[in-house]
Scaffold this active site. Structure first.
Site, mmCIF file in Angstrom:
data_model
loop_
_atom_site.group_PDB
_atom_site.id
_atom_site.type_symbol
_atom_site.label_atom_id
_atom_site.label_comp_id
_atom_site.label_asym_id
_atom_site.label_seq_id
_atom_site.Cartn_x
_atom_site.Cartn_y
_atom_site.Cartn_z
ATOM 1 N N GLN A 222 68.527 42.790 122.836
ATOM 2 C CA GLN A 222 68.295 41.423 122.377
ATOM 3 C C GLN A 222 68.467 40.427 123.520
ATOM 4 O O GLN A 222 68.226 39.240 123.352
ATOM 5 C CB GLN A 222 69.280 41.074 121.237
ATOM 6 C CG GLN A 222 69.142 41.984 120.026
ATOM 7 C CD GLN A 222 70.165 41.696 118.936
ATOM 8 O OE1 GLN A 222 70.720 42.620 118.370
ATOM 9 N NE2 GLN A 222 70.420 40.437 118.598
ATOM 10 N N ARG A 372 74.474 40.123 111.805
ATOM 11 C CA ARG A 372 73.978 38.821 111.349
ATOM 12 C C ARG A 372 75.121 37.866 111.054
ATOM 13 O O ARG A 372 75.325 37.450 109.923
ATOM 14 C CB ARG A 372 73.143 39.040 110.091
ATOM 15 C CG ARG A 372 71.718 38.577 110.307
ATOM 16 C CD ARG A 372 70.835 38.931 109.172
ATOM 17 N NE ARG A 372 69.696 38.036 109.159
ATOM 18 C CZ ARG A 372 68.545 38.315 108.606
ATOM 19 N NH1 ARG A 372 68.360 39.463 107.999
ATOM 20 N NH2 ARG A 372 67.564 37.448 108.634
ATOM 21 N N GLU A 742 70.830 33.665 110.329
ATOM 22 C CA GLU A 742 72.005 34.373 109.808
ATOM 23 C C GLU A 742 72.642 33.672 108.618
ATOM 24 O O GLU A 742 73.547 34.230 107.982
ATOM 25 C CB GLU A 742 73.055 34.520 110.916
ATOM 26 C CG GLU A 742 72.608 35.424 112.049
ATOM 27 C CD GLU A 742 73.403 35.161 113.310
ATOM 28 O OE1 GLU A 742 73.387 34.004 113.792
ATOM 29 O OE2 GLU A 742 74.038 36.082 113.807
HETATM 30 N N1 MCN Z 1 62.918 28.879 111.994
HETATM 31 C C1 MCN Z 1 62.128 27.860 111.516
HETATM 32 N N2 MCN Z 1 62.678 26.616 111.298
HETATM 33 C C2 MCN Z 1 63.994 26.389 111.524
HETATM 34 C C3 MCN Z 1 64.815 27.435 111.989
HETATM 35 C C4 MCN Z 1 64.236 28.682 112.233
HETATM 36 O O1 MCN Z 1 60.941 28.082 111.288
HETATM 37 N N3 MCN Z 1 64.528 25.188 111.325
HETATM 38 C C5 MCN Z 1 62.333 30.192 112.317
HETATM 39 C C6 MCN Z 1 62.355 30.411 113.829
HETATM 40 O O2 MCN Z 1 61.310 29.826 114.458
HETATM 41 C C7 MCN Z 1 62.368 31.923 113.913
HETATM 42 C C8 MCN Z 1 63.206 32.324 112.720
HETATM 43 O O3 MCN Z 1 63.119 31.233 111.790
HETATM 44 O O4 MCN Z 1 61.075 32.429 113.840
HETATM 45 C C9 MCN Z 1 64.674 32.563 113.058
HETATM 46 O O5 MCN Z 1 65.094 31.528 113.889
HETATM 47 P P1 MCN Z 1 66.601 31.252 114.356
HETATM 48 O O6 MCN Z 1 67.400 30.819 113.208
HETATM 49 O O7 MCN Z 1 66.527 30.372 115.540
HETATM 50 O O8 MCN Z 1 67.184 32.673 114.787
HETATM 51 P P2 MCN Z 1 66.765 33.587 116.022
HETATM 52 O O9 MCN Z 1 65.323 33.545 116.199
HETATM 53 O O10 MCN Z 1 67.650 33.312 117.171
HETATM 54 O O11 MCN Z 1 67.081 35.006 115.439
HETATM 55 C C10 MCN Z 1 68.377 35.558 115.464
HETATM 56 C C11 MCN Z 1 68.916 35.823 114.084
HETATM 57 C C12 MCN Z 1 70.058 36.746 114.192
HETATM 58 S S1 MCN Z 1 71.309 36.340 115.223
HETATM 59 C C13 MCN Z 1 70.065 37.924 113.509
HETATM 60 S S2 MCN Z 1 71.457 38.872 113.585
HETATM 61 C C14 MCN Z 1 68.919 38.343 112.765
HETATM 62 C C15 MCN Z 1 68.071 37.218 112.306
HETATM 63 O O12 MCN Z 1 67.861 36.336 113.275
HETATM 64 N N4 MCN Z 1 68.291 39.477 113.102
HETATM 65 C C16 MCN Z 1 67.045 39.735 112.578
HETATM 66 N N5 MCN Z 1 66.995 37.550 111.581
HETATM 67 C C17 MCN Z 1 66.383 38.755 111.766
HETATM 68 N N6 MCN Z 1 65.177 39.014 111.217
HETATM 69 C C18 MCN Z 1 64.564 40.188 111.488
HETATM 70 N N7 MCN Z 1 63.360 40.425 110.938
HETATM 71 N N8 MCN Z 1 65.109 41.116 112.302
HETATM 72 C C19 MCN Z 1 66.330 40.929 112.852
HETATM 73 O O13 MCN Z 1 66.851 41.840 113.655
HETATM 74 CU CU1 CUN Z 2 76.059 38.435 115.168
HETATM 75 S S1 CUN Z 2 74.346 39.385 114.740
HETATM 76 MO MO1 CUN Z 2 72.864 38.180 115.464
HETATM 77 O O1 CUN Z 2 73.991 37.251 116.378
HETATM 78 O O2 CUN Z 2 72.125 39.087 116.669
#
Ligand code: MCN
Ligand code: CUN
Length: 788
Positions: A222, A372, A742
């Protein structure tokens, strides 16, 4: 809010379909195991049956006699290069392969290199290891008792199993608030060890190319950039310098935090490739993944909450024992050994709080915080939401009313919490009221009262969580010294199409779609004309990766900032083309026009072409920009979940009848993707609440090391989620967005646990630890004389 762009452009607010899905749905993704190189060798790992044992002898003779087996690699082989130990992300140390002893069941003992995958497995079966079992410590409380066997004998001065003590908040103020309180509640809460169980297990293909003098590693990570730096720091002395290492994180079949740490298998595969000059593939199987990869939670919490008679909450006091296994390999920002656990005052306006956490070593696999979780926020939310509910029930106040009374009010934002966080924005009562309306709260309470008359067990549980994501401001956040910024680099091509590269790495979250939407929003270039790339350290700008829902808060912000840099230059080019002064132009997504004469305009595509064909004299050609974004603060998404359960008195089974989730992640980029994230997150909150647990017997045998007894809910058990949103933008994020990935996993377990306790409160039940399995409830019901 209506989207600013047309559906064809597909900026923020449009539920455009995921660009990555056509390849995933057709089975055309490229995962690590799809990488096949000529002459590739296969690695498989010998693992320990004992939780704690001296290694007396490793005999490879029979293994080496198996056709195709080329080598058996042991700790002694790696010791020659000082690669038998490696640092963890929390600056502890972890074995790559043991030289003296093993510290947990399923630990790597030796590795077999063969010309085929099956040959390697046969080799593993034929390696003979002689062990001398040592006393095993599985209970972290016992681990800290005087006279407990000291596990980390490799640390010369270590005389016990205590890793660190950490505390936060004002102890004197908190103790005083408890002395002055009218009502206090106290509860032991255990949050068990669980495992992410992503569909794709971990693995890599390492290829040391002697001719190119370059190591390429395709791996399930990641955080490719940070991993490359760690490789260079660990193995620079044997010639693996950073510019000679390329880490490629291809498609990933779920990360969920489990693909943040560096596992021994990666390092052994790299070492094997360097030694043989051949590509080496290592892919762990399901049981290895479940038994040896980093785990989550394992927090033994004692919490106390204080309130006035009228139900005003005043103070929170928490003591926690953290079971880290044999090494602290958590993936926390280095300043925070307990992650962001001190967001545990949650959504409530508490005047005082104090938290203490102690880390302990046990004979279990290395610690992590993967599931998560946003760095221990699940533990924090579970604690405060259980305690708030306990207090409400204790005072005989409706838990919804009680929460609304104690919430931080919208006008209090930005809000400084008693433990020092500055919450950016929130409207907690707004989300809870919406959830109550959606589910029909008042009617449900009436139904519950009637059912109780009839002796039926129905419960309603609420969780009004506050998340904390987007690590993080460089003042406080780093991992191994690397500041937790993130990045976006944009190149607009002459024909108006673009490529954008990021320091993050999607594992299923849909970044190829949503990042393109951010650029579309800002630049007016249609999302379909924007290619998003991540995960290749040779091409992408440096960033700390995707975990802790930081991609939108940090890299998403970088995308907006880089886009705005592009627009600054585009404005100058447009002015040149329109023969006007730059300040006389007005901008709407995708178009600059002259103030007052809207038909005199240039599109972003015209401007892109001019950037290469007709740029102003004295200006550099091209249209590109990069941003390394250092967020000024974290973002604080929140939500209110309400869950209705029915409990079967005969079997103790808890059935989730309804589950309403109202989430607020600020401005939304793609509503469909956010809904998908919430569905996935809820399922991963539901699972540990009712099913999942990895435990150990007294000699350290893992229970739950296969899917036979590690119970992953399927679509059959999983409730039908009812989701919705409120929108409270983040004031400091350039797009007003907060993370969401998460939230649901963090918020959901408490709603379920609260519903179960709510159903049983009148019987004298005050708390049930998750997972809330039928036997647990059945025993409780029998104790209370409800069932035979
Ligand atoms: N998003 C959005 N509008 C927002 C916030 C987010 O459209 N206001 C969208 C983002 O553009 C992105 C998705 O939602 O496409 C998730 O965004 P974000 O909350 O920024 O999280 P990350 O992209 O950093 O993803 C990490 C998070 C974590 S830490 C875990 S654990 C987890 C999760 O995402 N692992 C996943 N969701 C997952 N989903 C899938 N399918 N697989 C994983 O391994
Ligand atoms: Cu703690 S699980 Mo996500 O932060 O990759």
């Amino acid at each position: 809010m209506a989207p600013k762009t047309t559906p064809e452009v597909g900026g923020m607010g449009h539920s455009i379909k995921r660009k990555e899905d056509p390849r995933f749905i057709r089975g055309k993704g490229t995962y690590v195991d799809d990488v096949v190189l000529p002459g590739m060798l296969y690695l498989d790992i010998v693992r320990s049956p004992f939780a704690h044992a001296k290694i007396k002898k490793i005999d490879s003779t029979k293994a080496l006699a198996i056709p195709g087996v080329l080598a058996v690699i042991t700790g002694k082989d790696l010791e020659k290069y000082n690669l038998h130990w490696m640092p963890t992300l929390m600056s502890d140390t972890q074995m790559v392969l043991p030289v003296e002893k093993v510290m947990y069941q399923a630990q790597e003992v030796a590795a077999v290199l063969a010309t085929t995958r099956y040959g390697a497995a046969d080799g593993v079966a034929a390696v003979e290891v002689e062990y001398e079992p040592l006393p095993v410590v599985v209970d972290p409380k016992k681990a800290l008792e005087p006279g407990a066997p000291v596990l980390r004998t490799d640390k010369k001065d270590k005389k016990d199993n205590h890793i660190w003590h950490w505390e936060w908040g004002n102890k004197a103020d908190t103790d005083r608030a408890f002395t002055e309180a009218d009502v206090t509640v106290k509860q032991d809460i255990y949050i068990p060890r669980i495992h992410v169980a992503s569909i794709e297990t971990c693995g890599c293909v390492a290829h040391w190319d002697k001719v190119q003098d370059k190591l390429t590693v395709w791996m399930t990570t990641q955080a490719p950039h940070a991993i490359r730096t760690v490789f260079a720091l660990v193995a620079g002395h044997v010639g693996l310098e950073e510019h000679k290492i390329r880490v490629i994180s291809p498609d990933i079949g779920g990360g969920f935090g489990g693909k943040v740490p560096v596992y021994p298998g990666y390092v052994i595969a790299v070492a094997a490739s360097v030694l043989t000059g051949k590509p080496v593939k290592w892919i762990e199987d399901r049981m290895e993944n479940l038994q040896a990869d980093s785990f989550a939670r394992d927090y033994h919490i004692t919490a106390e909450l204080a309130a006035k008679k009228d139900g005003t909450l005043t103070a929170l006091r928490i003591k926690t024992l953290a079971d880290h296994g044999y090494t602290d390999a958590a993936a926390n920002p280095s300043k925070f050994p307990a992650g962001l656990f001190h967001v545990c005052t949650g959504s409530y306006d508490l005047k005082a709080a104090h938290v203490e956490v102690d880390g302990a070593y046990t004979n279990k696999p290395p610690g992590g915080i993967a599931y998560r979780c946003s760095f221990r926020v699940t533990e924090a939310v579970h604690t405060i939401e259980r305690m708030t509910d306990l207090m409400a029930h204790q005072l005989g106040i409706d838990p919804a009313e009680f929460r609304i009374k104690n919430f931080i009010k919208p006008e209090q934002f930005p809000y400084k919490s008693a433990l020092g966080w500055e919450y950016d924005s929130g409207n907690y009562a707004g989300a809870l009221r919406k959830a109550m309306d959606t589910i029909g709260y008042a009617d449900l309470r009436r139904e519950q009262a009637e059912k109780r008359q009839r002796g039926e067990l129905m419960g309603i549980g609420i969780s009004s969580f506050t998340e904390i994501v987007g690590a993080g401001p460089s003042k406080h956040f780093d991992i191994l010294g690397l500041k937790m910024f993130d990045s976006c680099e944009i190149r607009v091509h002459p024909t108006g199409k673009a490529i954008a590269r990021f320091g993050t790495k999607s594992q299923g979250q849909g970044h190829e779609t949503t990042y393109a939407q951010i650029l579309a929003e800002e630049l007016g270039i249609p999302a379909k004309d924007i290619k998003v790339e991540e995960g290749d350290t040779d091409t992408a700008p440096y960033g700390l990766g995707t975990y802790a829902s930081r991609s939108t808060p940090v890299a998403g912000a970088a995308a907006a900032v880089a886009s705005r840099k592009i627009l600054d230059k585009a404005r100058k080019i447009a002015a040149h083309l329109l023969e006007a002064a730059p300040e006389d132009l007005v901008y709407e997504p995708g178009k600059f026009s002259v103030k007052g004469t809207p038909d005199r305009s240039k599109t972003i595509q015209d401007i892109a072409f001019a950037a290469y064909t007709n740029h102003p004299q004295g200006m550099e050609a091209g249209l590109e920009a990069v941003s390394y974004y250092d967020p000024p603060n974290l973002t604080y998404p929140f939500g209110s979940y309400i869950c209705v359960v029915d409990i079967d008195k005969g079997t103790g089974e808890v059935k989730v009848r309804r589950f309403v989730a109202i989430d607020d992640c600020g401005n939304i980029i793609n509503p469909m993707i956010v809904e998908g994230q919430v569905h996935g997150g809820l399922s991963m909150g539901f699972a540990p609440a009712l099913y999942e647990e990895i435990s150990y017997d007294e000699i350290g045998n893992v229970q739950g090391g296969s899917f036979i007894d590690y119970l992953l809910p399927t679509a059959v058990e999983t409730p039908k989620w009812e989701t919705g949103n409120t929108v409270t933008p983040s004031p400091h994020h350039p797009l007003g967005a907060k993370g969401v990935g998460e939230s649901a996993t963090v918020g959901a377990p408490a709603a379920i646990a609260n519903a179960v306790v709510d159903a049983l409160w009148h019987l004298g039940v005050r708390h049930v630890d998750i997972p809330i399995t039928p036997p647990k409830i059945w025993r409780l019901l029998r104790e209370k004389g409800i069932t035979e």
